[in-house]
Write a protein that holds these residues in place. Sequence first.
Motif, PDB file in Angstrom:
ATOM      1  N   GLU A   1      -9.209  11.887  -6.134  1.00  0.00           N
ATOM      2  CA  GLU A   1      -9.426  10.873  -6.371  1.00  0.00           C
ATOM      3  C   GLU A   1     -10.140  10.069  -4.797  1.00  0.00           C
ATOM      4  OE1 GLU A   1      -8.921   7.389  -9.260  1.00  0.00           O
ATOM      5  OE2 GLU A   1      -7.830   6.651  -6.958  1.00  0.00           O
ATOM      6  N   ARG A   2      -9.563   9.658  -3.713  1.00  0.00           N
ATOM      7  CA  ARG A   2      -9.995   9.426  -2.690  1.00  0.00           C
ATOM      8  C   ARG A   2     -11.408  10.089  -2.146  1.00  0.00           C
ATOM      9  NH1 ARG A   2      -6.458   8.645   2.922  1.00  0.00           N
ATOM     10  NH2 ARG A   2      -6.072  10.735   2.818  1.00  0.00           N
ATOM     11  N   ARG A   3     -11.265  11.573  -2.082  1.00  0.00           N
ATOM     12  CA  ARG A   3     -11.593  12.909  -1.460  1.00  0.00           C
ATOM     13  C   ARG A   3     -13.434  12.476  -2.289  1.00  0.00           C
ATOM     14  NH1 ARG A   3      -7.876  16.469  -1.372  1.00  0.00           N
ATOM     15  NH2 ARG A   3      -8.128  17.975  -2.511  1.00  0.00           N
ATOM     16  N   GLU A   4     -12.991  12.371  -3.621  1.00  0.00           N
ATOM     17  CA  GLU A   4     -14.252  12.305  -4.313  1.00  0.00           C
ATOM     18  C   GLU A   4     -15.183  10.770  -4.380  1.00  0.00           C
ATOM     19  OE1 GLU A   4     -12.517  12.606  -8.610  1.00  0.00           O
ATOM     20  OE2 GLU A   4     -12.186  14.669  -8.462  1.00  0.00           O
ATOM     21  N   TRP A   5     -14.561   9.794  -3.917  1.00  0.00           N
ATOM     22  CA  TRP A   5     -14.754   8.685  -3.553  1.00  0.00           C
ATOM     23  C   TRP A   5     -15.488   9.003  -2.231  1.00  0.00           C
ATOM     24  CZ3 TRP A   5     -16.467   4.884  -6.707  1.00  0.00           C
ATOM     25  CH2 TRP A   5     -16.055   4.162  -7.912  1.00  0.00           C
ATOM     26  N   ILE A   6     -15.185   9.027  -1.307  1.00  0.00           N
ATOM     27  CA  ILE A   6     -15.494   9.014   0.217  1.00  0.00           C
ATOM     28  C   ILE A   6     -17.198  10.185   0.097  1.00  0.00           C
ATOM     29  CG2 ILE A   6     -14.820  10.250   2.194  1.00  0.00           C
ATOM     30  CD1 ILE A   6     -12.481   9.190   2.010  1.00  0.00           C
ATOM     31  N   LYS A   7     -16.624  10.855  -0.438  1.00  0.00           N
ATOM     32  CA  LYS A   7     -18.168  12.022  -0.571  1.00  0.00           C
ATOM     33  C   LYS A   7     -18.993  11.693  -1.178  1.00  0.00           C
ATOM     34  CE  LYS A   7     -19.365  16.668  -2.533  1.00  0.00           C
ATOM     35  NZ  LYS A   7     -18.689  18.117  -4.149  1.00  0.00           N
ATOM     36  N   ALA A   8     -18.666  10.797  -2.271  1.00  0.00           N
ATOM     37  CA  ALA A   8     -19.927   9.919  -3.197  1.00  0.00           C
ATOM     38  C   ALA A   8     -20.547   8.428  -2.553  1.00  0.00           C
ATOM     39  CB  ALA A   8     -19.679   9.775  -5.112  1.00  0.00           C
ATOM     40  N   VAL A   9     -20.084   7.682  -2.028  1.00  0.00           N
ATOM     41  CA  VAL A   9     -20.166   7.014  -1.122  1.00  0.00           C
ATOM     42  C   VAL A   9     -21.343   7.301  -0.195  1.00  0.00           C
ATOM     43  CG1 VAL A   9     -19.499   5.010   0.214  1.00  0.00           C
ATOM     44  CG2 VAL A   9     -18.463   5.495  -1.607  1.00  0.00           C
TER      45      VAL A   9
ATOM     46  N   PHE B   1     -11.400  -2.568   2.951  1.00  0.00           N
ATOM     47  CA  PHE B   1     -10.424  -1.346   3.198  1.00  0.00           C
ATOM     48  C   PHE B   1     -10.064  -1.317   1.247  1.00  0.00           C
ATOM     49  CE2 PHE B   1      -9.955  -2.887   7.173  1.00  0.00           C
ATOM     50  CZ  PHE B   1      -9.988  -1.929   7.357  1.00  0.00           C
ATOM     51  N   LEU B   2      -9.750  -0.250   0.575  1.00  0.00           N
ATOM     52  CA  LEU B   2      -9.667   0.467  -0.461  1.00  0.00           C
ATOM     53  C   LEU B   2      -8.633   1.153  -0.472  1.00  0.00           C
ATOM     54  CD1 LEU B   2     -13.490   0.850  -1.448  1.00  0.00           C
ATOM     55  CD2 LEU B   2     -12.377  -1.302  -2.071  1.00  0.00           C
ATOM     56  N   GLN B   3      -7.756   1.632  -1.559  1.00  0.00           N
ATOM     57  CA  GLN B   3      -7.246   2.739  -1.947  1.00  0.00           C
ATOM     58  C   GLN B   3      -7.014   2.918  -3.792  1.00  0.00           C
ATOM     59  OE1 GLN B   3      -2.416   1.155  -2.862  1.00  0.00           O
ATOM     60  NE2 GLN B   3      -2.543   2.359  -2.085  1.00  0.00           N
ATOM     61  N   ALA B   4      -6.735   4.567  -2.889  1.00  0.00           N
ATOM     62  CA  ALA B   4      -7.539   4.781  -4.555  1.00  0.00           C
ATOM     63  C   ALA B   4      -6.133   5.355  -4.671  1.00  0.00           C
ATOM     64  CB  ALA B   4      -8.512   6.822  -4.259  1.00  0.00           C
TER      65      ALA B   4
ATOM     66  N   ILE C   1       0.827  -1.231   0.419  1.00  0.00           N
ATOM     67  CA  ILE C   1       0.073  -0.141  -0.108  1.00  0.00           C
ATOM     68  C   ILE C   1       0.859   1.152  -0.447  1.00  0.00           C
ATOM     69  CG2 ILE C   1      -1.643  -1.054   0.768  1.00  0.00           C
ATOM     70  CD1 ILE C   1      -1.094  -0.545   3.631  1.00  0.00           C
ATOM     71  N   ASP C   2       0.348   2.429  -0.430  1.00  0.00           N
ATOM     72  CA  ASP C   2       1.156   3.426  -0.851  1.00  0.00           C
ATOM     73  C   ASP C   2       0.328   4.955  -0.774  1.00  0.00           C
ATOM     74  OD1 ASP C   2       3.410   5.348  -0.961  1.00  0.00           O
ATOM     75  OD2 ASP C   2       2.668   5.304  -3.152  1.00  0.00           O
ATOM     76  N   GLY C   3      -0.551   4.988   0.628  1.00  0.00           N
ATOM     77  CA  GLY C   3      -1.411   6.332   0.797  1.00  0.00           C
ATOM     78  C   GLY C   3      -3.045   5.683  -0.090  1.00  0.00           C
ATOM     79  N   ASN C   4      -3.823   7.295   0.904  1.00  0.00           N
ATOM     80  CA  ASN C   4      -4.712   7.353  -0.329  1.00  0.00           C
ATOM     81  C   ASN C   4      -6.406   6.013  -0.003  1.00  0.00           C
ATOM     82  OD1 ASN C   4      -3.555   9.520  -2.131  1.00  0.00           O
ATOM     83  ND2 ASN C   4      -2.731   8.312  -2.944  1.00  0.00           N
ATOM     84  N   LEU C   5      -5.448   5.996   1.504  1.00  0.00           N
ATOM     85  CA  LEU C   5      -6.521   4.785   1.505  1.00  0.00           C
ATOM     86  C   LEU C   5      -7.745   5.380   2.402  1.00  0.00           C
ATOM     87  CD1 LEU C   5      -3.409   2.566   3.798  1.00  0.00           C
ATOM     88  CD2 LEU C   5      -4.502   2.056   1.514  1.00  0.00           C
ATOM     89  N   PHE C   6      -8.823   4.802   1.744  1.00  0.00           N
ATOM     90  CA  PHE C   6     -10.063   4.253   2.712  1.00  0.00           C
ATOM     91  C   PHE C   6     -11.023   3.538   3.081  1.00  0.00           C
ATOM     92  CE2 PHE C   6     -11.182   5.287  -1.929  1.00  0.00           C
ATOM     93  CZ  PHE C   6     -12.973   4.572  -1.606  1.00  0.00           C
TER      94      PHE C   6
END
Length: 351
Positions: free
Chosen positions: A335-343, A327-330, A311-316
């Motif tokens: 991109e991580r912020r966009e996915w979190i907001k949409a979910v 556990f997912l990685q953008a 892994i290398d950061g950008n996890l949610f």
Amino acid sequence: MEPQEIREGYLVKKGSLLNSWRAVWVVLSEDGVDFYKKKTDRSPKGMIPLKGATLSSPCQDFVKRTLVFKITTEKKQDHFFQASYVEERELWVKDIKRAITCLEGGKKFARKSTRRSIRLPETVNLAALYTEMKNQDDGVKELKLEQENRVFNHCFTGATVVDWLISKEKARNRPEALMLATGLMNEGFLQPAGDLSKEGAESGEQAAFLDNTKALYYFADSGFFCEGYSSDEDVLLKEEFRGNIIKQGCLVKQGHRRKNWKVRKFILRDDPAYIHYYDPAKADDPLGSIHLRGAVVTAVDYVPDAKKKDIDGNLFEIITADETHYFLQAATDQERREWIKAVQMVSKSGK
């Protein structure tokens, strides 16, 4: 000076020797395309020089694969890439074409609009037109239509498309609207769904798109699926795919059993609130789904049981209502912020 990195992200690439497709991390620079087995790898698995190269999009060499584009090098070597959705493909194609043009002219890469090689007026922007057509409030309505003992979900008729183009003043008459619709289909934005529309697309005639109430089509990145008449249990399963697509793209997901990390294509839908994940190299049914109603999603800095090299950061993390953890990685923090907001939005509003 090091070449400027222009774009990077996950794409599916066809193998050079075997007819295998795999998700790879792709980096476009001013003079070439590098691809890596994993994002964290330091050395690329291969490099594609862009000097003297040509790009073909849409590439229709593969009947069962959509959203493919082809890079042919100066030495006539073909490299095939597949995007997850139409807008993603268009962004890659636009930047690669621009990079090739700049190399030919001896200029430094700079983004500006480029014209696709189709026979339409210069003022027509097919990508923008496609976005308008998909608008949930004012676009072409996706329906469930029955035809020849089959049910076509998330589709519409050719006549509906022509009517919409005229009603929105995109075309003055039906022949002009038909030309636009044909352009959208030839560029891969619209796909034929039923036998009649497929025959029209493969006939070789200039007006391949059919202005017909029996010819069915669908958006290339929609939730389209076709089924025969089936049991109540099958109908309940298909309900998961009924919602509108809110967001889609590739993420890295940790497996529940082996705890290994693999690239998966994710499609987020609302009403009902589901996110389905697929093997991006295959056009099969989803590998699994996550019911998001009442779920909690948050950014995290580390993952239990994960090896640091994986892994290398950008996890949610997504925690479902029944307390299952995903556990997912953008690819990037944005991109991580966009996915979190949409979910978060879907988990609160969806069923």
